[in-house]
Design an enzyme around this catalytic site. Structure first.
Site, PDB file in Angstrom:
ATOM      1  N   ARG A  44       0.810  -1.225   0.000  1.00 26.22           N
ATOM      2  CA  ARG A  44       0.000   0.000   0.000  1.00 26.22           C
ATOM      3  C   ARG A  44       0.842   1.272   0.000  1.00 26.22           C
ATOM      4  O   ARG A  44       0.360   2.335  -0.337  1.00 26.22           O
ATOM      5  CB  ARG A  44      -0.901   0.028   1.229  1.00 26.22           C
ATOM      6  N   LYS A 149      -4.275 -19.321   7.173  1.00 21.90           N
ATOM      7  CA  LYS A 149      -5.213 -19.361   8.264  1.00 21.90           C
ATOM      8  C   LYS A 149      -5.172 -18.026   9.024  1.00 21.90           C
ATOM      9  O   LYS A 149      -4.149 -17.359   8.964  1.00 21.90           O
ATOM     10  CB  LYS A 149      -4.919 -20.540   9.190  1.00 21.90           C
ATOM     11  N   ASP A 178      -1.349 -24.557   5.316  1.00 19.26           N
ATOM     12  CA  ASP A 178      -1.174 -24.922   6.723  1.00 19.26           C
ATOM     13  C   ASP A 178       0.291 -25.307   6.845  1.00 19.26           C
ATOM     14  O   ASP A 178       0.704 -26.372   6.367  1.00 19.26           O
ATOM     15  CB  ASP A 178      -2.069 -26.127   7.060  1.00 19.26           C
ATOM     16  N   HIS A 179       1.088 -24.437   7.466  1.00 16.35           N
ATOM     17  CA  HIS A 179       2.534 -24.664   7.363  1.00 16.35           C
ATOM     18  C   HIS A 179       2.967 -25.946   8.085  1.00 16.35           C
ATOM     19  O   HIS A 179       4.035 -26.469   7.813  1.00 16.35           O
ATOM     20  CB  HIS A 179       3.329 -23.436   7.819  1.00 16.35           C
ATOM     21  N   LYS A 183       5.941 -29.425   6.999  1.00 18.12           N
ATOM     22  CA  LYS A 183       7.073 -29.945   7.772  1.00 18.12           C
ATOM     23  C   LYS A 183       7.395 -31.374   7.318  1.00 18.12           C
ATOM     24  O   LYS A 183       6.495 -32.192   7.153  1.00 18.12           O
ATOM     25  CB  LYS A 183       6.742 -29.921   9.271  1.00 18.12           C
ATOM     26  N   GLU A 217       5.187 -24.963  22.658  1.00 17.63           N
ATOM     27  CA  GLU A 217       6.013 -23.811  22.299  1.00 17.63           C
ATOM     28  C   GLU A 217       6.542 -23.160  23.557  1.00 17.63           C
ATOM     29  O   GLU A 217       5.850 -23.145  24.582  1.00 17.63           O
ATOM     30  CB  GLU A 217       5.176 -22.775  21.555  1.00 17.63           C
ATOM     31  N   ASP A 236      -6.223 -21.072  16.957  1.00 16.05           N
ATOM     32  CA  ASP A 236      -4.912 -20.810  16.365  1.00 16.05           C
ATOM     33  C   ASP A 236      -4.187 -22.107  15.993  1.00 16.05           C
ATOM     34  O   ASP A 236      -3.477 -22.154  14.988  1.00 16.05           O
ATOM     35  CB  ASP A 236      -4.070 -20.012  17.378  1.00 16.05           C
ATOM     36  N   HIS A 241      -3.662 -27.034  12.626  1.00 18.00           N
ATOM     37  CA  HIS A 241      -2.445 -27.861  12.658  1.00 18.00           C
ATOM     38  C   HIS A 241      -2.666 -29.206  13.367  1.00 18.00           C
ATOM     39  O   HIS A 241      -2.317 -30.259  12.848  1.00 18.00           O
ATOM     40  CB  HIS A 241      -1.313 -27.133  13.387  1.00 18.00           C
ATOM     41  N   LYS A 341       1.487 -22.256  24.719  1.00 15.09           N
ATOM     42  CA  LYS A 341       2.636 -21.343  24.711  1.00 15.09           C
ATOM     43  C   LYS A 341       3.229 -21.320  26.119  1.00 15.09           C
ATOM     44  O   LYS A 341       2.560 -21.653  27.095  1.00 15.09           O
ATOM     45  CB  LYS A 341       2.189 -19.949  24.294  1.00 15.09           C
TER      46      LYS A 341
END
Ligand code: BG6
Length: 493
Positions: A44, A149, A178-179, A183, A217, A236, A241, A341
């Site tokens: 932008r 996502k 979806d990362h 993997k 995590e 999330d 995942h 987390k």
């Protein structure tokens, strides 16, 4: 691969900077991109091609293991351009189309439009591209749209987004990324199960006691509070995942590895997950929120004290749940999922715990029960697979010990530098949708978590417990397994 171009919306944003451009450059450094290739960043704020190239160079330097120098770099950077657009109305998209035309992208080649933008921009951008004729596939030219996502905020909004996309582009053109599926070890779940003859016969309720999927995590919410506080761990991580990892673990063998054959099997598993009623949600779900604690010896603040999070937040940063897959293979086998987390280690694992041997023949000799066999698939870090079994301890008397038969990726294969996005970007360029979410899959994923969301909507603090940063979630998550005589297997433990 035939000539292709990648047009990145949100070109100066975090995702493009940290993941997409480094992944693209890793592919370039490996010679995996076609000679006829262009990357166009759309942003932008006005910027010259030169300024954008400088930024790309700086991003790659900071976030990529391959250095931005040498002939491959010279080639890569020469393919980068910038298109300024405020993306506000049809005129902006017409101008964008003209710019892409001037760059010679719209001729006959394939174009991937990657929407690395906030989710509320997905619909309007695809609409704008559609109106400008940029999504039309004519004369062998293909057009694909990649979205990240979250695919909606709940079942209703996911359905609305799917319906909007379906009115503008074909499902074969939509790549919902979806990362986790990028993997290596997640993909290796399929190779492990279906390229070997010995595991599949025991991969069922007759031999498997239960399955655990952990995605832990160490990071806190950091600067992402504004997004995360609206999402929480269920939206999330679980809806996408973790359910996809579950689907790959539990699916039936596909009839081929064509994208839709694999995706049909994955979605069948998601369909088979029992939808809990409110009572079952209360028995089988534990939500947690990290309080202040210590990580690596350093004190860290609690979630509600993070600068980007409201002080009265009831969003979960941890969730553990027990699911059942109601089909012939898995009836009554619990699947325990947890993610959070500020847990003690960063590790993602699938643990398949088998039933114990039917007779405890060694109890007399050892005075102890022999433990079950456990297969652990380590998704990250230290990718590998290990099988725990019992062996005789050398010596005159009959003593038993537990040993691990371990396969480490690093021992067998050269490690390729990866951000996790290389495979997925490559697949969008070559048109392989196997590892992407299909519309029905997204909705089925939401259907699984929706009963939990309902309980939380009615009472935002429902099922919520505090846990100290650095702990394995709240003690209630342990109780979830203890009630049936089981226990979490903590990575590294
Ligand atoms: C993302 C989530 O999809 O996955 C993040 O939005 C999370 O909250 C991340 O941190 C974890 O990914 P990885 O690859 O670091 O395990």
């Amino acid at each position: 691969m035939t000539g292709a171009s990648l047009v990145i919306f949100g070109a100066t944003g975090d995702l493009a900077q940290r993941k997409l451009l480094p992944a693209l450059y890793n592919l370039a450094a490996r010679g995996a991109l076609p000679e006829e290739f262009d990357v166009v960043g759309v942003g932008r704020r006005p910027m010259s091609d030169e300024a954008y190239r400088d930024k790309v160079r700086a991003d790659i330097k900071a976030f990529c293991t391959a250095a931005p120098e040498g002939p491959r770099w010279d080639w890569f950077v020469s393919r980068v351009a910038f298109a300024h657009s405020t993306l506000e109305g049809p005129d902006d998209y017409a101008r964008l189309a003209a710019r892409l035309g001037a760059l010679d992208l719209t001729a006959s080649r394939g174009i991937v439009f990657y929407l690395a933008t906030p989710p509320d921009a997905f619909g309007p951008i695809v609409e704008g591209l559609h109106q400008a004729g940029l999504l039309e596939e004519r004369g062998g030219a293909w057009r694909r749209v990649v979205i990240e996502k979250p695919f909606g905020h709940d079942l209703a909004s996911a359905r609305a987004l799917n319906a909007q996309l379906a009115s503008l582009v074909g499902e074969h053109q939509i790549y919902r990324i979806d990362h986790y599926l990028g993997k290596e070890t997640v993909q290796n779940l399929m190779a492990f199960r279906f390229a070997n003859g010995v595991f599949e016969p025991i991969w069922n309720r007759r031999y498997v006691d239960h399955v655990q999927i952990t995605v832990a995590e160490t990071v806190g919410v950091g600067e992402r509070g504004a997004y995360y506080d609206e999402a929480g761990a269920l939206r999330d991580m679980v809806q996408n995942h973790l359910l996809q990892v579950l689907a790959l673990t539990a699916m039936e063998p596909p009839i081929s590895f064509r994208a839709d054959d694999v995706r049909n099997e994955r979605v069948k598993v998601l369909h088979a997950i029992r939808q809990p009623d409110e009572g079952e949600v209360r028995r089988s779900v534990v939500r947690g929120q990290y309080a202040a604690g210590t990580m690596g010896g350093e004190p860290v603040p609690g979630y509600r004290d993070e600068s980007t999070v409201p002080g009265d937040s009831s969003t979960e940063t941890f969730v553990a749940l027990r699911l059942f897959v109601d089909n012939w293979r898995w009836a009554d086998v619990p699947f325990y999922l947890r993610t959070g987390k500020r847990l003690p280690v960063r590790a993602s694992e699938v643990v398949v715990q088998f039933r114990c041997a039917p007779l405890q023949l060694f109890r007399e000799a050892t005075g102890a029960a022999v433990g079950p066999n456990v297969l652990t698939v380590r998704i990250q870090p230290n990718e590998g697979i290990s099988l725990r079994f019992t062996a005789k301890v050398p010596g005159a008397e009959m003593r038993l010990g537990t040993v691990d038969m371990a396969f480490d990726y690093a021992d067998y294969f050269e490690r390729q530098p990866t951000t996790g996005y290389e495979t997925l970007l490559y697949d969008t360029l070559t048109g392989d949708q196997t590892l992407f979410h299909r519309a029905d899959m997204v909705e089925t994923g939401w259907r699984v978590v929706e009963p939990v969301l309902d309980v939380v909507r009615a009472d935002p603090r429902a099922l919520l417990h505090d846990y100290a940063a650095g702990a394995w979630g709240p003690p209630a998550a342990d109780t979830l397994l203890e009630v049936s005589g089981r226990a979490w297997r903590n990575p590294g433990g």
